[in-house]
Design an enzyme around this catalytic site. Structure first.
Site, PDB file in Angstrom:
ATOM      1  CG  ASP A 277      -1.847   1.115   1.267  1.00  0.00           C
ATOM      2  OD1 ASP A 277      -3.257   0.616   1.069  1.00  0.00           O
ATOM      3  OD2 ASP A 277      -1.524   2.187   1.200  1.00  0.00           O
TER       4      ASP A 277
ATOM      5  CG  HIS B 225      -9.028  -2.461  -2.331  1.00  0.00           C
ATOM      6  ND1 HIS B 225     -10.081  -1.790  -2.806  1.00  0.00           N
ATOM      7  CD2 HIS B 225      -8.897  -1.781  -1.114  1.00  0.00           C
ATOM      8  CE1 HIS B 225     -10.384  -0.566  -2.130  1.00  0.00           C
ATOM      9  NE2 HIS B 225      -9.459  -0.895  -0.854  1.00  0.00           N
ATOM     10  CB  VAL B 226      -8.404  -7.890   0.594  1.00  0.00           C
ATOM     11  CG1 VAL B 226      -8.102  -8.570   2.176  1.00  0.00           C
ATOM     12  CG2 VAL B 226      -9.455  -8.538  -0.008  1.00  0.00           C
TER      13      VAL B 226
ATOM     14  CD  GLN C   4     -20.302   2.725   1.632  1.00  0.00           C
ATOM     15  OE1 GLN C   4     -19.702   2.421   0.594  1.00  0.00           O
ATOM     16  NE2 GLN C   4     -21.448   2.450   2.010  1.00  0.00           N
TER      17      GLN C   4
ATOM     18  CG  HIS D 149     -11.327   0.265   4.599  1.00  0.00           C
ATOM     19  ND1 HIS D 149     -10.281   0.838   4.069  1.00  0.00           N
ATOM     20  CD2 HIS D 149     -10.828   0.039   5.915  1.00  0.00           C
ATOM     21  CE1 HIS D 149      -9.511   1.272   5.067  1.00  0.00           C
ATOM     22  NE2 HIS D 149      -9.751   0.562   6.308  1.00  0.00           N
TER      23      HIS D 149
ATOM     24  CB  SER E 288     -11.188   5.909  -0.506  1.00  0.00           C
ATOM     25  OG  SER E 288     -11.254   6.242   0.813  1.00  0.00           O
ATOM     26  CE1 TYR E 289      -8.717   6.480  -4.792  1.00  0.00           C
ATOM     27  CE2 TYR E 289      -8.303   5.531  -2.648  1.00  0.00           C
ATOM     28  CZ  TYR E 289      -8.261   6.421  -3.399  1.00  0.00           C
ATOM     29  OH  TYR E 289      -7.496   7.530  -3.242  1.00  0.00           O
ATOM     30  CE1 TYR E 290     -18.197   2.279  -2.702  1.00  0.00           C
ATOM     31  CE2 TYR E 290     -17.000   4.139  -3.251  1.00  0.00           C
ATOM     32  CZ  TYR E 290     -17.727   3.471  -2.157  1.00  0.00           C
ATOM     33  OH  TYR E 290     -18.412   4.174  -1.008  1.00  0.00           O
TER      34      TYR E 290
HETATM   35  P1  M7G Z   1     -10.050   1.960   0.716  1.00  0.00           P
HETATM   36  O1  M7G Z   1     -10.553   1.376   1.472  1.00  0.00           O
HETATM   37  O2  M7G Z   1     -10.380   2.120  -0.634  1.00  0.00           O
HETATM   38  O3  M7G Z   1      -9.572   3.555   0.907  1.00  0.00           O
HETATM   39  O4  M7G Z   1      -8.365   1.605   0.535  1.00  0.00           O
HETATM   40  P2  M7G Z   1      -8.774   4.219   2.273  1.00  0.00           P
HETATM   41  O5  M7G Z   1      -7.737   5.094   1.427  1.00  0.00           O
HETATM   42  O6  M7G Z   1      -9.929   5.406   2.588  1.00  0.00           O
HETATM   43  O7  M7G Z   1      -8.472   3.411   3.138  1.00  0.00           O
HETATM   44  C1  M7G Z   1      -7.461   1.844  -0.771  1.00  0.00           C
HETATM   45  C2  M7G Z   1      -6.150   1.814  -0.240  1.00  0.00           C
HETATM   46  O8  M7G Z   1      -5.191   1.858  -1.445  1.00  0.00           O
HETATM   47  C3  M7G Z   1      -5.698   2.571   0.947  1.00  0.00           C
HETATM   48  O9  M7G Z   1      -4.910   1.822   2.001  1.00  0.00           O
HETATM   49  C4  M7G Z   1      -4.529   3.384   0.075  1.00  0.00           C
HETATM   50  O10 M7G Z   1      -3.634   3.984   0.859  1.00  0.00           O
HETATM   51  C5  M7G Z   1      -4.173   2.629  -0.812  1.00  0.00           C
HETATM   52  N1  M7G Z   1      -3.797   3.368  -2.105  1.00  0.00           N
HETATM   53  C6  M7G Z   1      -4.427   4.460  -2.669  1.00  0.00           C
HETATM   54  N2  M7G Z   1      -3.720   4.726  -3.952  1.00  0.00           N
HETATM   55  C7  M7G Z   1      -4.224   5.894  -4.785  1.00  0.00           C
HETATM   56  C8  M7G Z   1      -2.604   4.087  -4.162  1.00  0.00           C
HETATM   57  C9  M7G Z   1      -1.735   3.978  -4.959  1.00  0.00           C
HETATM   58  O11 M7G Z   1      -1.530   4.588  -6.075  1.00  0.00           O
HETATM   59  N3  M7G Z   1      -0.734   2.972  -5.079  1.00  0.00           N
HETATM   60  C10 M7G Z   1      -1.032   1.975  -3.800  1.00  0.00           C
HETATM   61  N4  M7G Z   1       0.090   1.051  -3.783  1.00  0.00           N
HETATM   62  N5  M7G Z   1      -1.745   2.195  -2.990  1.00  0.00           N
HETATM   63  C11 M7G Z   1      -2.890   3.049  -2.963  1.00  0.00           C
END
Ligand code: M7G
Length: 329
Positions: free
Chosen positions: A197, A269-270, A262, A260, A264-266
């Site tokens: 991450d 992913h785990v 909700q 998660h 942030s990104y739909y």
């Molecule tokens: P989430 O549960 O959708 O949202 O997790 P959150 O960011 O509110 O936790 C998405 C996960 O992807 C998070 O842990 C982010 O830190 C990670 N993440 C987000 N981006 C944009 C990137 C990226 O560009 N590269 C990597 N490796 N991780 C990312």
């Protein structure tokens, strides 16, 4: 965008090296933390601060909104954990200034050698208004979403405005972060990519944070999971945990593996984090253990279609407002 996301100091340090280093508890002079910054060295030099979105003395980070080269940007600065293998270099090389002494107690301001005095910097550029809101400090409220609420309120809302998934597709298509992949199962139905991450700087295992991104592109979140996805989830659990054991020598019972809601990104992913690390977003109102998700789907293939799910919503992210408008608050 990819370049922006890679402005993080020392991100490309080899993970095998971390394990080797951490196992041997080797003395380190910080040389790896100093490397690989040449092309991005001054990327933040022109950053013009507009406001501080959030800061935390406990987490030792600050989220700043500003402009970079005429574009909206967010910069996150955070102090990195102190690595055990740098302790002797820190003790030997730091300049101390006495702050106070009383009986057997004394405190100092310590200035460590420059190569051990690192911050992790994350840059989002160009940042959207939604990014600014995501990082802003604001009131949080719990929402209870029924299956019906999801279909009539949440889903239309997130279809109308959610973060771009371009970074996810870049990873799946090997257009970004390909050199960081820890493990991949390329199967289009049950396969996934496991990689660090971007919250983890990979310098120490104490705050290990990986994400497993599924190849299937039609599962938005936990809410979309059904009995038919059990093979996918079990595959992530078994192969993901094996890969972590092999690469980092961490056993499955030392890992927190969760989704998660909700997100942030739909795109499904785990999250896989070190159990000892209180990762942001690992609180009960947002994190769902993968092992619980699997059991719930084994007991009822439609569990996540029908079940009321609680999640934290922020005062100004729009969804709370939609729940109000729908008379659900
Ligand atoms: P989430 O549960 O959708 O949202 O997790 P959150 O960011 O509110 O936790 C998405 C996960 O992807 C998070 O842990 C982010 O830190 C990670 N993440 C987000 N981006 C944009 C990137 C990226 O560009 N590269 C990597 N490796 N991780 C990312």
């Amino acid at each position: 965008m990819e370049k922006c996301g890679r402005g993080e100091a020392g991100e490309d340090c080899g993970t095998e090296e971390i394990v080797r280093e951490s196992k041997k508890q080797k003395k380190d002079n910080g040389e790896e933390g100093n490397g690989h910054v040449s092309s991005d060295v001054s990327v933040l030099a022109g950053f013009e601060t507009k406001s501080v979105l959030r800061d935390s003395a406990r987490e030792k980070n600050i989220f700043i909104h500003g402009m970079l080269a005429g574009q909206e940007a967010v910069v996150i600065l955070e102090k990195t954990p102190i690595r055990e293998d740098t302790v002797s270099a820190l003790l030997e090389g730091s300049r101390l200034t006495l702050e106070m002494r009383n009986d057997i107690y004394s405190t100092y301001r310590a200035q460590p050698p420059v190569q051990l005095n690192e911050l992790k910097a994350t840059l989002v550029c160009p940042a959207t208004e939604k990014h600014v809101k995501k990082y802003q400090r604001r009131g949080t409220f719990l929402l209870w979403e029924t299956g019906e609420d999801y279909r009539t309120v949440t889903l239309p809302f997130l279809l109308s405005q959610s973060f771009s998934l371009q970074w996810v597709y870049n990873i799946l298509d090997k257009k970004a972060e390909a050199d960081r992949i820890v493990f991949e199962d390329p199967d289009p139905q049950v396969g996934f990519v496991l990689l660090p991450d971007f919250k983890w700087d990979q310098k120490q295992l104490d705050d290990l944070y990986l994400i497993a991104i599924v190849h299937k592109r039609d599962i938005k979140s936990l809410r979309d999971l059904r009995g038919e996805h059990l093979r996918l989830l079990e595959n992530i659990r078994s192969k993901g945990e094996d890969a972590v054991r092999q690469r980092y020598d961490i056993a499955p019972n030392r890992l927190r593996v969760f989704l998660h809601y909700q997100p942030s990104y739909y795109h499904l992913h785990v999250h896989l984090t070190a159990l000892s690390y209180e990762a942001p977003g690992s609180t009960v109102e947002r994190a769902h253990l993968l092992s619980d998700v699997i059991q719930n789907l084994q007991a009822d293939p439609d569990y996540y279609r029908d079940r009321t799910l609680a999640f934290p919503a922020h005062a100004d992210d729009g969804l709370l407002e939609k729940f109000k408008e729908a008379g659900r608050l």
